[in-house]
Design a protein around this motif. Sequence first.
Motif, PDB file in Angstrom:
ATOM      1  N   GLU A   1      -5.801  17.151  -0.182  1.00  0.00           N
ATOM      2  CA  GLU A   1      -5.870  16.108   0.842  1.00  0.00           C
ATOM      3  C   GLU A   1      -6.575  14.892   0.244  1.00  0.00           C
ATOM      4  O   GLU A   1      -7.446  15.049  -0.602  1.00  0.00           O
ATOM      5  CB  GLU A   1      -6.687  16.641   2.029  1.00  0.00           C
ATOM      6  CG  GLU A   1      -6.590  15.782   3.257  1.00  0.00           C
ATOM      7  CD  GLU A   1      -7.092  16.486   4.514  1.00  0.00           C
ATOM      8  OE1 GLU A   1      -7.144  17.725   4.519  1.00  0.00           O
ATOM      9  OE2 GLU A   1      -7.420  15.786   5.463  1.00  0.00           O
ATOM     10  N   ARG A   2      -6.115  13.690   0.660  1.00  0.00           N
ATOM     11  CA  ARG A   2      -6.738  12.476   0.112  1.00  0.00           C
ATOM     12  C   ARG A   2      -6.877  11.479   1.253  1.00  0.00           C
ATOM     13  O   ARG A   2      -5.957  11.302   2.064  1.00  0.00           O
ATOM     14  CB  ARG A   2      -5.835  11.900  -0.992  1.00  0.00           C
ATOM     15  CG  ARG A   2      -6.390  10.660  -1.672  1.00  0.00           C
ATOM     16  CD  ARG A   2      -5.479  10.182  -2.806  1.00  0.00           C
ATOM     17  NE  ARG A   2      -5.505  11.076  -3.958  1.00  0.00           N
ATOM     18  CZ  ARG A   2      -4.418  11.613  -4.491  1.00  0.00           C
ATOM     19  NH1 ARG A   2      -3.216  11.375  -3.998  1.00  0.00           N
ATOM     20  NH2 ARG A   2      -4.519  12.406  -5.542  1.00  0.00           N
ATOM     21  N   LEU A   3      -8.046  10.879   1.355  1.00  0.00           N
ATOM     22  CA  LEU A   3      -8.285   9.864   2.381  1.00  0.00           C
ATOM     23  C   LEU A   3      -8.773   8.612   1.649  1.00  0.00           C
ATOM     24  O   LEU A   3      -9.694   8.687   0.844  1.00  0.00           O
ATOM     25  CB  LEU A   3      -9.366  10.378   3.349  1.00  0.00           C
ATOM     26  CG  LEU A   3      -9.415   9.808   4.760  1.00  0.00           C
ATOM     27  CD1 LEU A   3      -8.076   9.986   5.484  1.00  0.00           C
ATOM     28  CD2 LEU A   3     -10.526  10.494   5.571  1.00  0.00           C
ATOM     29  N   GLN A   4      -8.056   7.508   1.885  1.00  0.00           N
ATOM     30  CA  GLN A   4      -8.464   6.253   1.242  1.00  0.00           C
ATOM     31  C   GLN A   4      -8.712   5.217   2.339  1.00  0.00           C
ATOM     32  O   GLN A   4      -7.878   5.045   3.226  1.00  0.00           O
ATOM     33  CB  GLN A   4      -7.363   5.762   0.309  1.00  0.00           C
ATOM     34  CG  GLN A   4      -7.769   4.540  -0.484  1.00  0.00           C
ATOM     35  CD  GLN A   4      -6.718   4.179  -1.522  1.00  0.00           C
ATOM     36  OE1 GLN A   4      -5.550   4.583  -1.430  1.00  0.00           O
ATOM     37  NE2 GLN A   4      -7.100   3.403  -2.528  1.00  0.00           N
ATOM     38  N   ILE A   5      -9.885   4.569   2.296  1.00  0.00           N
ATOM     39  CA  ILE A   5     -10.226   3.565   3.311  1.00  0.00           C
ATOM     40  C   ILE A   5     -10.582   2.246   2.619  1.00  0.00           C
ATOM     41  O   ILE A   5     -11.340   2.248   1.654  1.00  0.00           O
ATOM     42  CB  ILE A   5     -11.409   4.031   4.171  1.00  0.00           C
ATOM     43  CG1 ILE A   5     -10.962   5.175   5.074  1.00  0.00           C
ATOM     44  CG2 ILE A   5     -11.959   2.920   5.054  1.00  0.00           C
ATOM     45  CD1 ILE A   5     -11.619   6.449   4.772  1.00  0.00           C
ATOM     46  N   ILE A   6      -9.973   1.167   3.086  1.00  0.00           N
ATOM     47  CA  ILE A   6     -10.324  -0.155   2.582  1.00  0.00           C
ATOM     48  C   ILE A   6     -10.845  -0.968   3.779  1.00  0.00           C
ATOM     49  O   ILE A   6     -10.224  -0.968   4.828  1.00  0.00           O
ATOM     50  CB  ILE A   6      -9.120  -0.858   1.943  1.00  0.00           C
ATOM     51  CG1 ILE A   6      -8.767  -0.171   0.627  1.00  0.00           C
ATOM     52  CG2 ILE A   6      -9.424  -2.329   1.696  1.00  0.00           C
ATOM     53  CD1 ILE A   6      -7.747  -0.894  -0.202  1.00  0.00           C
ATOM     54  N   VAL A   7     -12.011  -1.575   3.612  1.00  0.00           N
ATOM     55  CA  VAL A   7     -12.575  -2.438   4.663  1.00  0.00           C
ATOM     56  C   VAL A   7     -12.758  -3.824   4.061  1.00  0.00           C
ATOM     57  O   VAL A   7     -13.447  -3.965   3.054  1.00  0.00           O
ATOM     58  CB  VAL A   7     -13.929  -1.899   5.176  1.00  0.00           C
ATOM     59  CG1 VAL A   7     -14.512  -2.825   6.226  1.00  0.00           C
ATOM     60  CG2 VAL A   7     -13.789  -0.486   5.704  1.00  0.00           C
TER      61      VAL A   7
ATOM     62  N   LYS B   1       1.347   4.054  -2.893  1.00  0.00           N
ATOM     63  CA  LYS B   1       1.002   5.448  -2.558  1.00  0.00           C
ATOM     64  C   LYS B   1       2.123   6.363  -3.058  1.00  0.00           C
ATOM     65  O   LYS B   1       1.890   7.395  -3.625  1.00  0.00           O
ATOM     66  CB  LYS B   1       0.892   5.596  -1.039  1.00  0.00           C
ATOM     67  CG  LYS B   1      -0.451   5.187  -0.478  1.00  0.00           C
ATOM     68  CD  LYS B   1      -1.464   6.294  -0.687  1.00  0.00           C
ATOM     69  CE  LYS B   1      -2.823   5.731  -1.053  1.00  0.00           C
ATOM     70  NZ  LYS B   1      -3.658   6.664  -1.758  1.00  0.00           N
TER      71      LYS B   1
ATOM     72  N   GLU C   1     -14.022  -0.123  -0.734  1.00  0.00           N
ATOM     73  CA  GLU C   1     -12.950   0.865  -0.893  1.00  0.00           C
ATOM     74  C   GLU C   1     -13.599   2.250  -1.001  1.00  0.00           C
ATOM     75  O   GLU C   1     -14.460   2.461  -1.845  1.00  0.00           O
ATOM     76  CB  GLU C   1     -12.127   0.576  -2.149  1.00  0.00           C
ATOM     77  CG  GLU C   1     -10.933   1.514  -2.315  1.00  0.00           C
ATOM     78  CD  GLU C   1     -10.199   1.323  -3.634  1.00  0.00           C
ATOM     79  OE1 GLU C   1     -10.600   0.444  -4.427  1.00  0.00           O
ATOM     80  OE2 GLU C   1      -9.252   2.074  -3.899  1.00  0.00           O
TER      81      GLU C   1
ATOM     82  N   PHE D   1       0.844  -1.196   0.000  1.00  0.00           N
ATOM     83  CA  PHE D   1       0.000   0.000   0.000  1.00  0.00           C
ATOM     84  C   PHE D   1       0.877   1.243   0.000  1.00  0.00           C
ATOM     85  O   PHE D   1       0.677   2.168  -0.774  1.00  0.00           O
ATOM     86  CB  PHE D   1      -0.870  -0.053   1.262  1.00  0.00           C
ATOM     87  CG  PHE D   1      -1.934   0.991   1.320  1.00  0.00           C
ATOM     88  CD1 PHE D   1      -1.745   2.159   2.033  1.00  0.00           C
ATOM     89  CD2 PHE D   1      -3.129   0.813   0.650  1.00  0.00           C
ATOM     90  CE1 PHE D   1      -2.728   3.126   2.086  1.00  0.00           C
ATOM     91  CE2 PHE D   1      -4.119   1.785   0.688  1.00  0.00           C
ATOM     92  CZ  PHE D   1      -3.915   2.937   1.412  1.00  0.00           C
ATOM     93  N   LEU D   2       1.918   1.242   0.833  1.00  0.00           N
ATOM     94  CA  LEU D   2       2.781   2.425   0.938  1.00  0.00           C
ATOM     95  C   LEU D   2       3.533   2.643  -0.364  1.00  0.00           C
ATOM     96  O   LEU D   2       3.623   3.748  -0.861  1.00  0.00           O
ATOM     97  CB  LEU D   2       3.753   2.254   2.110  1.00  0.00           C
ATOM     98  CG  LEU D   2       3.062   2.230   3.474  1.00  0.00           C
ATOM     99  CD1 LEU D   2       4.062   1.932   4.580  1.00  0.00           C
ATOM    100  CD2 LEU D   2       2.346   3.537   3.740  1.00  0.00           C
TER     101      LEU D   2
ATOM    102  N   ASN E   1     -16.182   1.739  -3.966  1.00  0.00           N
ATOM    103  CA  ASN E   1     -16.128   0.480  -4.723  1.00  0.00           C
ATOM    104  C   ASN E   1     -16.382  -0.671  -3.758  1.00  0.00           C
ATOM    105  O   ASN E   1     -15.830  -0.668  -2.660  1.00  0.00           O
ATOM    106  CB  ASN E   1     -14.732   0.265  -5.336  1.00  0.00           C
ATOM    107  CG  ASN E   1     -14.399   1.338  -6.330  1.00  0.00           C
ATOM    108  OD1 ASN E   1     -15.193   1.615  -7.210  1.00  0.00           O
ATOM    109  ND2 ASN E   1     -13.252   1.991  -6.162  1.00  0.00           N
TER     110      ASN E   1
ATOM    111  N   LEU F   1     -16.387  10.046   8.903  1.00  0.00           N
ATOM    112  CA  LEU F   1     -15.395  10.766   8.075  1.00  0.00           C
ATOM    113  C   LEU F   1     -15.812  12.208   7.856  1.00  0.00           C
ATOM    114  O   LEU F   1     -14.975  13.120   7.780  1.00  0.00           O
ATOM    115  CB  LEU F   1     -15.215  10.041   6.741  1.00  0.00           C
ATOM    116  CG  LEU F   1     -14.630   8.643   6.848  1.00  0.00           C
ATOM    117  CD1 LEU F   1     -14.601   7.956   5.488  1.00  0.00           C
ATOM    118  CD2 LEU F   1     -13.236   8.665   7.463  1.00  0.00           C
TER     119      LEU F   1
ATOM    120  N   ILE G   1     -13.439  15.503   7.157  1.00  0.00           N
ATOM    121  CA  ILE G   1     -13.134  15.947   5.784  1.00  0.00           C
ATOM    122  C   ILE G   1     -14.470  16.109   5.041  1.00  0.00           C
ATOM    123  O   ILE G   1     -15.387  15.298   5.232  1.00  0.00           O
ATOM    124  CB  ILE G   1     -12.224  14.883   5.097  1.00  0.00           C
ATOM    125  CG1 ILE G   1     -11.704  15.321   3.746  1.00  0.00           C
ATOM    126  CG2 ILE G   1     -12.906  13.546   5.001  1.00  0.00           C
ATOM    127  CD1 ILE G   1     -10.630  14.379   3.153  1.00  0.00           C
TER     128      ILE G   1
END
Lengths: 92, 92
Positions: B23-29, B11, B80, B7-8, B68, B54, B58
Amino acid sequence: MALLDYFLRSKEKQVTTASKAKERLQIIVAHERNQRNKQPDYLPQLTEDLLAVLRKYIPVTENSLSVNVDKKDGDLNVLELNIELQEENSGK
Amino acid sequence: MALLDYFLRSKEKQVTTASKAKERLQIIVAHERNQRNKQPDYLPQLTEDLLAVLRKYIPVTENSLSVNVDKKDGDLNVLELNIELQEENSGK
């Protein structure tokens, strides 16, 4: 979506090899800030809020939860939450 | 932590090539359920609750949010969320 594909493939391998958890919830939060954006880092507080939400769906205890935070080059913070519920031993 | 490393790295590539977001916020569950676990899938409701949290941190609008959902073999659901705030055009 490349990240999502990688995530799914790594999950498939994990399911066959890892211990059969009753349920597993994994959350990754990546917070990327433009370096001129001087707002404070809200990831620690966001982590608490996310855990409060998750507790509505899945029991979160010290044993079931693992938290990893990774800070990269000052503008990318990544939080990883893993919650794993083990099978109850049905041999009672 | 393999997933986190991937992931890093993805990125880092993204930051240099993608448009400079403020600014960007990405969340994966990822929700993995043991197939004998017949509880209903709570990911849709969890998604709403996560978005509500969230929004405290933001601004989440139709333009800034992409969602997604990927369902794999009946026991692995992956959500996502991507939230991206563009730079205000300072040329005003």
